[in-house]
Each structure stands twice: as C-alpha cells, then as structure tokens.
Design a protein around this motif. Structure first.
Motif, short mmCIF file in Angstrom:
data_model
loop_
_atom_site.label_atom_id
_atom_site.label_comp_id
_atom_site.label_asym_id
_atom_site.label_seq_id
_atom_site.Cartn_x
_atom_site.Cartn_y
_atom_site.Cartn_z
N ARG A 1 33.75 44.30 34.28
CA ARG A 1 33.21 44.26 35.63
C ARG A 1 32.39 45.50 35.95
O ARG A 1 31.49 45.46 36.79
CB ARG A 1 34.33 44.14 36.68
CG ARG A 1 35.38 43.10 36.38
CD ARG A 1 34.82 41.70 36.22
NE ARG A 1 34.79 40.95 37.47
CZ ARG A 1 34.56 39.65 37.52
NH1 ARG A 1 34.35 38.95 36.40
NH2 ARG A 1 34.54 39.02 38.68
N GLN A 2 32.71 46.63 35.32
CA GLN A 2 32.03 47.90 35.58
C GLN A 2 31.41 48.41 34.28
O GLN A 2 32.07 48.45 33.25
CB GLN A 2 33.02 48.96 36.08
CG GLN A 2 33.78 48.57 37.33
CD GLN A 2 32.99 48.88 38.58
OE1 GLN A 2 32.13 49.76 38.60
NE2 GLN A 2 33.30 48.17 39.65
N ASN B 1 32.61 48.14 45.87
CA ASN B 1 33.26 47.40 44.79
C ASN B 1 34.44 46.56 45.26
O ASN B 1 35.10 45.91 44.45
CB ASN B 1 33.72 48.37 43.70
CG ASN B 1 32.60 48.78 42.77
OD1 ASN B 1 32.07 47.95 42.06
ND2 ASN B 1 32.24 50.06 42.78
N ILE C 1 36.29 48.30 32.81
CA ILE C 1 35.25 49.30 32.62
C ILE C 1 34.83 49.37 31.16
O ILE C 1 35.66 49.35 30.26
CB ILE C 1 35.71 50.71 33.06
CG1 ILE C 1 35.97 50.75 34.56
CG2 ILE C 1 34.66 51.76 32.70
CD1 ILE C 1 36.53 52.06 35.04
N SER D 1 29.26 51.71 32.69
CA SER D 1 28.77 53.08 32.84
C SER D 1 27.86 53.39 31.66
O SER D 1 28.29 53.35 30.51
CB SER D 1 29.96 54.05 32.87
OG SER D 1 29.53 55.38 32.89
N THR E 1 26.25 51.71 36.55
CA THR E 1 26.02 53.10 36.95
C THR E 1 25.35 53.84 35.80
O THR E 1 25.85 53.84 34.68
CB THR E 1 27.35 53.80 37.29
OG1 THR E 1 28.03 53.04 38.28
CG2 THR E 1 27.10 55.20 37.81
N TYR F 1 38.77 53.51 38.29
CA TYR F 1 37.33 53.64 38.48
C TYR F 1 36.83 55.02 38.06
O TYR F 1 35.67 55.17 37.66
CB TYR F 1 36.97 53.38 39.93
CG TYR F 1 35.48 53.44 40.20
CD1 TYR F 1 34.66 52.37 39.91
CD2 TYR F 1 34.90 54.60 40.72
CE1 TYR F 1 33.29 52.42 40.13
CE2 TYR F 1 33.53 54.67 40.95
CZ TYR F 1 32.74 53.58 40.66
OH TYR F 1 31.38 53.65 40.87
N VAL G 1 34.69 55.59 35.01
CA VAL G 1 33.24 55.35 35.00
C VAL G 1 32.49 56.68 34.82
O VAL G 1 31.42 56.72 34.21
CB VAL G 1 32.80 54.66 36.31
CG1 VAL G 1 31.29 54.69 36.46
CG2 VAL G 1 33.30 53.23 36.33
N VAL H 1 29.27 41.21 35.00
CA VAL H 1 29.25 42.61 35.42
C VAL H 1 28.96 42.69 36.91
O VAL H 1 28.04 42.07 37.42
CB VAL H 1 28.19 43.41 34.62
CG1 VAL H 1 28.02 44.81 35.20
CG2 VAL H 1 28.60 43.48 33.16
N ARG H 2 29.77 43.51 37.63
CA ARG H 2 29.59 43.66 39.06
C ARG H 2 28.99 45.02 39.44
O ARG H 2 28.50 45.18 40.57
CB ARG H 2 30.93 43.51 39.80
CG ARG H 2 31.50 42.09 39.77
CD ARG H 2 30.55 41.10 40.44
NE ARG H 2 31.17 39.81 40.69
CZ ARG H 2 31.24 38.83 39.82
NH1 ARG H 2 30.71 38.99 38.60
NH2 ARG H 2 31.80 37.69 40.12
N ALA H 3 29.04 46.00 38.55
CA ALA H 3 28.51 47.33 38.88
C ALA H 3 27.92 47.98 37.64
O ALA H 3 28.52 47.94 36.56
CB ALA H 3 29.61 48.22 39.46
N SER I 1 41.34 50.49 31.19
CA SER I 1 40.31 49.63 31.77
C SER I 1 39.77 48.63 30.77
O SER I 1 39.41 47.51 31.12
CB SER I 1 39.16 50.49 32.31
OG SER I 1 39.59 51.27 33.38
#
Length: 882
Positions: free
Chosen positions: A510-511, A434, A496, A513, A539, A412, A415, A535-537, A490
């Motif tokens: 899933r992440q 998360n 990521i 940035s 930023t 992570y 990110v 996508v779950r996050a 990732s």
C-alpha cells in the motif's frame, strides 16, 4: 494492519452510504459497513495480550478489507472520471461518490468478502464466550500522553555518566591538531544518545566556535550529507538547488576555516564513507574535534588518529534498573511490590539501553500491576535466551503490545530513509491522508494524530529531534533498529516497500518509498506492470531527478503523492485523473499556473507547492477560481500564491464553504471580507503577504477582520513595498487579532511601539516575531499584565534605541533573539531576572548590546547558575560563539 485496513474501509463506506437508497448494491454496502464496524469496535477494546491468539484472524481481516476497498475505490474512480468527462471541475453530486459496481463479478466478490468477515466475527464471538481473549475495561485506562517534561532527555543517559566525562575530557584536552574520537559498539547501546548529550552540553557549546551534526547511515549520499552539514552549521534549511558537490564542499570548508569546530558524524558503516567525509574538514591547529559513531570496530579503529576508539559497553545490573526506574517512574518511587519484578525485567534487557528504554516506555503506558509486570517478564524471558537473542525480539514484543490504533502510524515510519528527520506537521498530515486516524467528532483529525504521535513518543518508539520554543514537537525520527523492524514487519503485512528497484513494487503493497533514481527503470515498469496497482501512497526521497508523470499515474488508486524532491517544469496535469488523491506535495521549477481541472480532485485535502531553487517574489503560484469548489480541502501551502476572490461571476455562483480548511499560506493581497471569513470558519494557521503600490489603501484588504477568525492559532503577516517605493505607509493602528492566537509574526508594518498593547493583551500568545521594522520608534516600554505566556521574542531589524523591561513583564520568556538592532543600546537588566530565560541570541548588533548580554551571563555565574546561554551569530547565520 487489520485495524488500519478496517479503519480506511470504514471511512470509504461512510463516504458513499446513502440511507434512503434502497438498491441492492446499497444494501450490500450497509451489510459490509456493519461487519467492519463490529470488528473495529472489537479491536478497539481488545487487550494487546490477545496478540498471539488473534494473529491469524488479523491477517484474514487485513486481506478482506484491502480487497473490499480496492473493489469499491476502483469503481468510485471509474465512475467519477467517466461522469466528469472533460469538465473542469466535479459537481457536488459527483463528490457524493454514490457507488455503482460496474460488473457482476465485483458484486459477487464483495458478497464473498462479507461472508468472510462474518465468519471472522463469529469466531471472535466464540472466543469471547470461551473467555479466550481479554477485553479492556474502562477502569484499565492508561496514563495520559505526557508533555515535554516526560521526554527522555535525562533518563536516556542514565548509566552513561562515566563515558560522558571521559569523552568530554578528550574533546577539551591537548593536542591542538584535529582529533577524531570514535565511539563504537553494537546497535542499541546509546552511541547517538551519548554523542547528542555531549554535543548539547553548555561547556562544549562555549568551548567550540562552531558545531555541526550529520548522519551518514548505510545509504550514503554525499550531496545529502553535505547539505545536512550546511543546514547544521548555518542553523537553517539550506537549499542547494543545482549546486555541485564540489561547491557544497567548498562552502563547508569556508565556514570552518580558522574556527575551532566540533563535528559529529553519526552512524558510519564503511571506511569509504569515512574518508569522503573526513576530507571536508580542515585542520586549523586550534583544538578542533570530530566525534564519530559506528557499529563497526574496524571503522572506529582506522578513524581514530591520536586516541584509541572508545568502546561503549552494555549497562551493568544497577545501571539497567536505574534507567528502567527513570523511564517508568521519573522522580516517583517504585511501589515495593513491583521492585523485585522490575529488577528482573531490567536484567533480562541484557544491558542494552535501547531495550531498557523500550520496555520502560511499555511499562510507563501500561497498568502498574503485579499481574501485568509478570506478564512482561514472562514474555521477554520466553523470547530471549542466553545464547541467542536480538534486540529485534524486544521490538517485536513491544509492537505486539501496541494498541491497534497506533500500529499503522508506527510502521509508517519505515517509509522514511535511515536517519531522516520529519516535521511533526507533515507527519500528522500524512497519517490523516493515509486514513490511519480514527475520526472523533469533538476534535479535528490532526489533533487526534498529534495525540497518537505523543503516545508513540511516550513509548519511546518515535524520537523527538527538536522541540519548539512553546514545548511542542517540531521534528522527529526513528531509531535505525526500529526502522529495520518496521520494514520487515510491513513487508509481512503487505504495507510498505522501500524501493530501490521497481520490480519489487507489486500490488500487495500500500505504501511505496522511492529512494533511488528510477529514470532507467520506468519504461520497463510501465510495460510489465498492471496499471491498476493497489498502491495508495508514493513518497520520493531522491533529489532533483526528473520523473515521467506516467509512472505516477500507473498507481490509479493513489491517495498520497509526496514528490517535493522531484523536479517538475509545470503542474503535471495528468494526475487530475487520480480522483482518489488526498495529499499532493510538488516542486515546480518554472510555470506556476494551476489548471482549472485541478477541481476534478474532489477528495483532495492537502496541496503543498514548493518553487524549488527560484525563491523570489516573482515565483508565484496562480490558483484557479475553481479552488473554491473543493470542499474537502484542509491544508493549502505555498511559498507565494495568488488566490482569486470568490465572486459569483468568477465561478458561476457554485462555490461552497471551505469548512474543513485549517491551513492557508502564503496568499498575496487577499481581501478578508465578511463573506470570506464565513467561508473559512475553522482556519487555524494563516500566512499572508501584502505588497504596497503607493496607491491602494491598506484598509481595502480588510485585514483588521482577522479578529473574527475565532479558531486562528498561528498568523504570519508580511507587508512590503514595491522596489520603486522607498517607504510604505504604516499599517493603520486599528488592527486587532483573535484571542486564540498562539504564534504571531509581523513584518514591515511600521507601527509605533505605543500600539504594542494590542499584541501584548493576547492572553494565549507564546511566540512573537517582529521583522523588518514591524514596529518603529526609539522607545518601547512594556506595561504590567502584558505577554504573560510569551516564550519566544524575536526582533529583526529595528530602529529601537531604548527598551524598558522589568522582570515581571515577561514572566514566561525562555528565548530572546535580536538581530540587526544597531541602535539598541543594551538589553534591559530586567530581562536577566526573568526566571524562565534560557537563551539570548544576537546577530549583527551593537557592541554595547553584546556587552550587556555578557553582563547578564556573568551575573548568573556569580550566583552559581549556568542557566542562560548566549549565542552570537554572524550575518551569514553561522554560529560563531556560544
């Protein structure tokens, strides 16, 4: 990512399983849960030495778990949205999220996933029966996560002493004109570590009036560099708001004018970057210096104006072994049976300090057996050849040896932008949101997350950038080489994507940035991409860039929306349809009233709101009464907020206890009645403000009930008068605090120093900040037995004249900060005799007070000690002498 995907799916299933429901769909959920639980248990006890054998299975597990969770959460989302309709909040029955698959197709897909997981489980069982995989036994426990004393402050600089002394001499010797000292060498040699040791050295701090540190990195953003310089120079977080680059540069030059300064410019990649940064610094002809670190020889050569660039070279065999020994054993001796193998391991690290540090972190956290050390030696020898090796090969091996539960937390960190520092409290909240953290009935998720963080720090995979005065991690970051690995790994793990161009975003990640302005790409994205992305996050790290909220709502199964750097005029009400959201961080710029429909976010755990540039007492967030229906809330953070009192008539009598709530701040004029306390039994951090109008009795707010918040560890109370009232009434003296309290900040209370015993008796108190006449009176005399564990004492603005302290009164005090104490005559000599004292910081104090601090310093010099640091600041918080 197999473990993380299973862990997330397992938590989703826990949320929807109903033992008494006998439907066919519930049976399939139970069957899926059993398979997931088995594989989780297996990975929990699987030795990292199985990594090569399990690699193919882990990819299958990850893909199956991702797909299952997508099916279930999309059905949950559709069901909750359709059932809630136009309601302003979600009822308790909605929160149960009893799953109903909308189509036979989804049902069939889940059945196939269960078959796939069952097949994987069968393969695992067969491998165990053939003894092809190793299982961790209870006796194979690893060393416990260590404290601050285990950090790499000392060990990371082993082998750099000669380099340290050479550069120290360049900084303190003639000429008087501005000199740039360049340190260059390949990645992993310790350039930043060496520069940091020099920067923090007490002699350097004394020699230079002002010091600042800024990271440039590959993705150079001039405004962020300027803001970083101002933050470092002022010793606080500077918010530029709408300030132009020219204005920021002017502010930097203004602070540096006529001062002898040291600036460290870390990680420069191009001459263009260097020229832009160098132009900020005036030549005051007084011995100012710039240290520059770079991997590029040409940049180092062209940067140095008087001295040749300093080439940092690899460690020799002896220095490599000394560093490895320090990392693994500290002050202990290496067992004889491990010494020969250890020296061979250090030799195969090829003299790169980063490789030695990473291998040292692995060995520190592993069994100290000949078998395991030979296993490590064999692996690094097989991966590293004489002619062709990369430090990423070491990192890849280190990653393969990580316990499964730490892998997602480590990856992570990719990110974050290059060189980015993140606060510990934010990082652990994001890990929890998360679903990287395995639930533990005996501890909160945040406590488990902090244990994971300490473990990764002990392994030297995450760097601590700043420690709190109580010895806790305050901010952290990751080495650029490790970040590069995280991004590459990732991508392979479909985890990521660091986005500079939206076409790179697709439903395998899933992440996401977002590092660059997307305003010209969003329309194209919305037309060409499936709205049901996985996508779950998301930023954002771009600053003050307007974003169309429909871009965010494209990610229909979003859990984390971290958009503090984005400018919103008002709450983006469209996001309340994203019912899977667990973490929201937003910046408002104008309207601050939350809609009642926010309660549709029945899974929300963290809500953070920042007012942007308009930080004033008029910038208040108004929360709706429906907030009391959101039972999963864990953290509510605002600069200023009005929280309505939970009366039956206000919200229809259907509010629920906020038993998960741990953090609440900053709420204004809130009444802490017995009923409210019972609704927040697990509150750990609280920030409250009280505005005195000259008519309301202080007692009506019931803040003396704080003593009943039995889990409270951090409390900040601010009392202030409205502008037309010159003096507010003092706080009643019958206040009390819970005994678990570790950090207490009081402002504007106007209590007599005679009543300080209530605070002094708090047995766990480590940090005490007294601001704006928190206590009043000419004399403060401490009593025996008080403040036994206090490490930081800050007094800002007081009428105190005489302070009576003996060395036995504050035995654990490490840092004393006094500002705007014009009447205080001197620092008691007893303060200087406290054995733990490290720093005295003064700002806008009397001349006699400054003199007394220097007398304490000279007394230590005469005894041969340079332990105490004296820091003088001006009223703009600029460090002017130390």
């Amino acid at each position: 990512m197999a473990y993380a995907s299973l862990l997330s799916l397992n938590q989703t299933l826990d949320q929807i399983l109903h033992p008494h429901d006998q439907t066919e769909q519930q049976h399939i959920m139970i069957s899926l849960h059993e398979q997931v639980s088995f594989l989780l248990s297996f990975l929990d006890v699987s030795s990292p030495q199985n990594s090569d054998k399990l690699r193919g299975l882990e990819g299958r597990i990850r893909d199956a778990a991702y797909e299952a969770e997508d099916i279930i959460e999309s059905s949950m989302s559709n069901q909750i949205v359709s059932e809630s309709g136009s309601h302003e909040y979600i009822t308790e029955s909605h929160m149960s999220n009893q799953i109903i698959l909308e189509s036979d197709q989804k049902f069939e897909r889940l059945q196939k996933i269960i078959q796939e997981l069952n097949s994987i489980s069968d393969e695992v069982v067969k491998m165990r029966e053939r003894n092809e995989i190793q299982i961790l036994l209870p006796s194979n426990s690893l060393p416990a996560a260590s404290s601050k004393s285990r950090s790499t402050k000392k060990s990371a600089t082993v082998g750099l002493h000669e380099d340290f002394m050479n550069i120290m001499m360049l900084l303190s010797s003639p000429p008087s004109e501005l000199v740039v000292v360049s340190i260059f060498g390949m990645g992993g040699l310790g350039k930043t570590t060496l520069a940091k040791r020099i920067y923090n050295d007490s002699l350097i701090a004394y020699h230079f009036d002002v010091r600042a540190w800024v990271v440039v990195s590959r993705e150079y953003r001039e405004k962020e560099v300027l803001e970083g310089l101002l933050n470092s120079l002022r010793g606080l977080n500077h918010e530029s708001g709408e300030e132009s680059i020219e204005k920021l540069a002017e502010n930097v030059s203004k602070i540096l004018k006529d001062k002898r300064y040291l600036i460290v410019i870390d990680d420069v990649w191009e001459m263009k970057q260097l020229n832009q940064v160098k132009n900020l610094f005036p030549d005051n002809n007084n011995g100012s210096r710039i240290i520059l670190t770079t991997r590029i020889p040409e940049v180092a050569k062209r940067a140095s104006n008087l001295f040749p660039p300093y080439h940092l070279r690899v460690l020799d065999a002896e220095a490599s072994w000394n560093l490895l020994h320090e990392m693994v054993f500290g002050e202990e001796r290496c067992p004889p049976e491990l010494k020969k193998i250890g020296k061979m391991i250090s030799m195969w690290c090829r003299g790169l300090p980063l490789s030695v540090v990473l291998i040292g972190g692995l060995l520190y956290k592993s069994e100290r057996t000949v078998y395991y050390w030979r296993y490590v030696l064999s692996n690094i020898r097989s991966k590293i050849t004489d002619r062709d090796y990369s430090i990423r090969d070491y990192v890849s091996f280190i990653y393969s040896q990580l316990p499964h539960h730490l892998r997602a937390c480590f990856l992570y960190m990719g990110v974050l932008p290059e060189g980015y520092e993140i606060r510990r409290s934010k990082l652990t909240k994001l890990w929890v949101a998360n679903r990287f953290i395995k639930p533990d009935r005996s501890r909160s998720m945040e406590e488990v997350a902090e244990e994971y963080l300490k473990d990764l720090v002990d392994r030297n995979l995450i760097l601590v950038r700043e420690w709190s005065c109580s010895g806790e991690i305050k901010t952290c970051s990751i080495h650029d080489i490790l970040r590069d690995f995280c991004l590459i790994k990732s991508t392979l793990e479909k985890f990521i994507s660091d986005v500079e161009y939206l076409p790179r975003v697709h439903d395998n990640f899933r992440q996401v940035s977002i590092l660059t302005d997307l305003k010209n790409q969003i329309p194209r994205f919305a037309l060409t991409r499936d709205r049901d992305l996985r996508v779950r996050a998301v930023t954002f790290f771009i600053h003050n860039s307007p974003i169309d909220v429909h871009f965010i709502t494209n990610f229909r199964l979003l859990r984390v929306l971290d958009a503090l750097t984005i400018r919103f005029q008002e709450f983006p009400v469209e996001i309340v349809e994203l019912v899977t959201l667990r973490y929201i961080a937003l910046t408002y710029w104008m309207k601050h009233r939350f809609p009642a429909s926010i309660a549709k976010l029945c899974n929300l755990e963290t809500l953070i709101v920042n007012p942007g540039k308009f930080r004033s007492i008029f910038n208040t967030s108004f929360l709706p009464p429906e907030i009391w229906k959101m039972s999963r809330l864990r953290h509510l953070l605002f600069v200023r907020s009005y929280l309505p009192y939970p009366t039956d008539s206000l919200i229809g009598g259907s509010f629920v206890p906020l038993e998960n709530l741990q953090t609440l701040g900053n709420v204004i004029n809130f009444r802490w009645t017995k009923e409210v306390l019972e609704m927040m039994p697990n509150l750990k951090k609280l920030v409250v403000s009280y505005e005195h109008d000259g008519r309301t009795e202080w007692s009506s707010y019931c803040f003396d009930n704080f003593v009943h918040l039995h889990q409270l560890e951090v409390l900040k109370c601010i009392f202030f008068a409205k502008c037309y009232i010159k003096y507010q009434d003092p706080l009643p003296v019958n206040f009390d605090f819970p005994q678990k309290l570790k950090r207490l900040s009081l402002s504007g209370c106007r209590i007599s120093w005679k009543n300080m015993t209530v605070v002094g008796s708090l047995s766990n108190l480590e940090v005490l900040k007294l601001k704006f006449h928190a206590f009043e009176g000419p004399v403060w005399e401490l009593n025996d037995g008080e403040f036994r564990r206090l490490k930081l004492l800050l007094i800002h603005m007081t009428d105190l004249e005489h302070w009576k302290v003996e060395k036995t009164h504050l035995p654990s005090l490490q840092r004393l900060s006094l500002s705007y104490c014009y009447n205080l005559v001197e620092i008691p000599s007893g303060i200087g005799k406290i054995p733990a004292l490290e720093e005295i910081e003064l700002c806008e104090c009397s001349t006699s007070l400054v003199t007394s601090a220097r007398v304490i310093k000279r007394g230590h010099w005469k005894l041969g000690s340079d332990r105490i640091r004296i820091v003088l600041k001006d009223k703009d918080d600029t460090n002017v002498s130390s």
